[in-house]
Enzyme design. Structure first.
Site, PDB file in Angstrom:
ATOM      1  CE  LYS A 168      -4.380  -1.920   1.212  1.00 37.22           C
ATOM      2  NZ  LYS A 168      -5.399  -2.213   2.218  1.00 37.22           N
ATOM      3  NE  ARG A 199      -7.778  -8.425   0.827  1.00 38.67           N
ATOM      4  CZ  ARG A 199      -7.377  -7.650  -0.183  1.00 38.67           C
ATOM      5  NH1 ARG A 199      -6.417  -6.788  -0.008  1.00 38.67           N
ATOM      6  NH2 ARG A 199      -7.960  -7.745  -1.369  1.00 38.67           N
TER       7      ARG A 199
END
Ligand code: HH2
Length: 291
Positions: free
Chosen positions: A237, A271
């Site tokens: 991210k 995740r």
């Protein structure tokens, strides 16, 4: 790691936490790795690569060889600024991959907020609904409440991906996210979804600036103290790009470091895109006597 679900399957082993899903009870006494399968043309890190179902199914098989405990299949990109996807297109992308993945012997999650897809996925036997909108679309909560066992991940975000970054204003982001997750999980329980079916997620990168994401990691123990297990997704991210100065395809080390930090601060499930590296890192972590 998991036991077949059903009326007689034990939910908890010696007080350890677990996650009830359609076919499996996932033992959370050790951290679990959820492998990401994005069947989208525009996901921020792997969009377009798994566009056809055969490639996506091969990717599921590879993630299992790499050690994934759970597969998470998604057909909508939710990166900041992503356009919304028509429900029919999302359903068409996800269902063939889901059908094949359900034969692979591990819990399979569907990353969606779309009630029509939730309904079809649960009818096929999907184990988990991973909803970045926390079942807030009309009809979504009722579908989970009507199902006897399916697991659900409730994530914090604000607004829609196209505009969510305009709502990244918080007095105390950790307190806000904790309050939202607490209230939403309680509402979902009140609607009829048993506590052991629910996990919560702070939504790293969703309506949050880098400083918010980092506070959520630094003070993650406050979220881990809530009565539901914590799932966290840092993989590749933007905040990791900001810290390291690296583009999205060079964030492996940063992603693994973030996953370990999240586990140390109480995450039960991470995740990730890079399953093999994360699983190896967690094995060493465990061998070193860390949680
Ligand atoms: N992040 C993304 C998508 N789904 N689900 C949960 N529970 N937690 C997350 O942090 C999360 C999520 C976004 O990442 P990715 O799937 O890699 O990208 P995209 O949404 O662009 O497909």
């Amino acid at each position: 790691m998991t036991t077949d679900s059903g009326a007689s399957a034990p939910l908890c082993v010696s007080g350890a936490r677990s996650w009830q899903t359609t076919r499996f009870v996932i033992d959370l006494s050790r951290p679990r790795v959820m492998g990401i399968v994005n069947v989208t043309p525009d996901s921020f890190s792997d969009g377009g690569r798994l566009g056809d179902a055969r490639a996506a199914i091969a990717h599921c098989e590879q993630l299992l060889r790499d050690g994934a405990h759970i597969l998470d299949i998604g057909g909508e990109s939710t990166r900041p600024g992503a356009a919304s996807v028509a429900a029919d297109a999302e359903i068409e992308r996800v269902l063939p991959v889901l059908r094949a993945a359900l034969g692979l012997g591990v819990p399979v999650s569907v990353d969606t907020s779309e009630p029509r897809l939730i309904e079809r996925a649960l009818a096929l036997g999907a184990d988990i609904v991973n909803d970045v909108r926390a079942l807030r679309r009309p009809g979504a909560l009722e579908l989970l409440a009507a199902h006897p066992h399916a697991g659900v991940c409730l994530m914090h975000t604000r607004g829609e991906p196209a505009t969510m970054q305009q709502q990244a204003d918080y007095d105390d982001v950790v307190a806000d996210v904790a309050a939202f997750l607490h209230q939403r999980a309680a509402e979902v329980e009140a609607a009829g979804v048993a506590r052991e079916r629910i996990v919560i997620d702070p939504g790293i990168g969703f309506a949050k600036r880098p400083e918010h994401n980092l506070l959520l990691l630094q003070r993650q123990h406050e979220l881990a103290a809530l009565p539901w297990p914590l799932l966290v997704g840092w993989s590749r991210k933007g905040t990791l790009g900001q810290i390291t100065g690296r583009p999205v395809d060079e964030r492996l080390a940063a992603s693994v470091a973030a996953a370990l930090a999240a586990v140390q601060r109480g995450a039960s499930i991470v995740r990730v895109h890079d399953v093999a590296a994360t699983v190896d890192a967690l094995k060493v972590w465990h061998a070193a006597g860390l949680p």
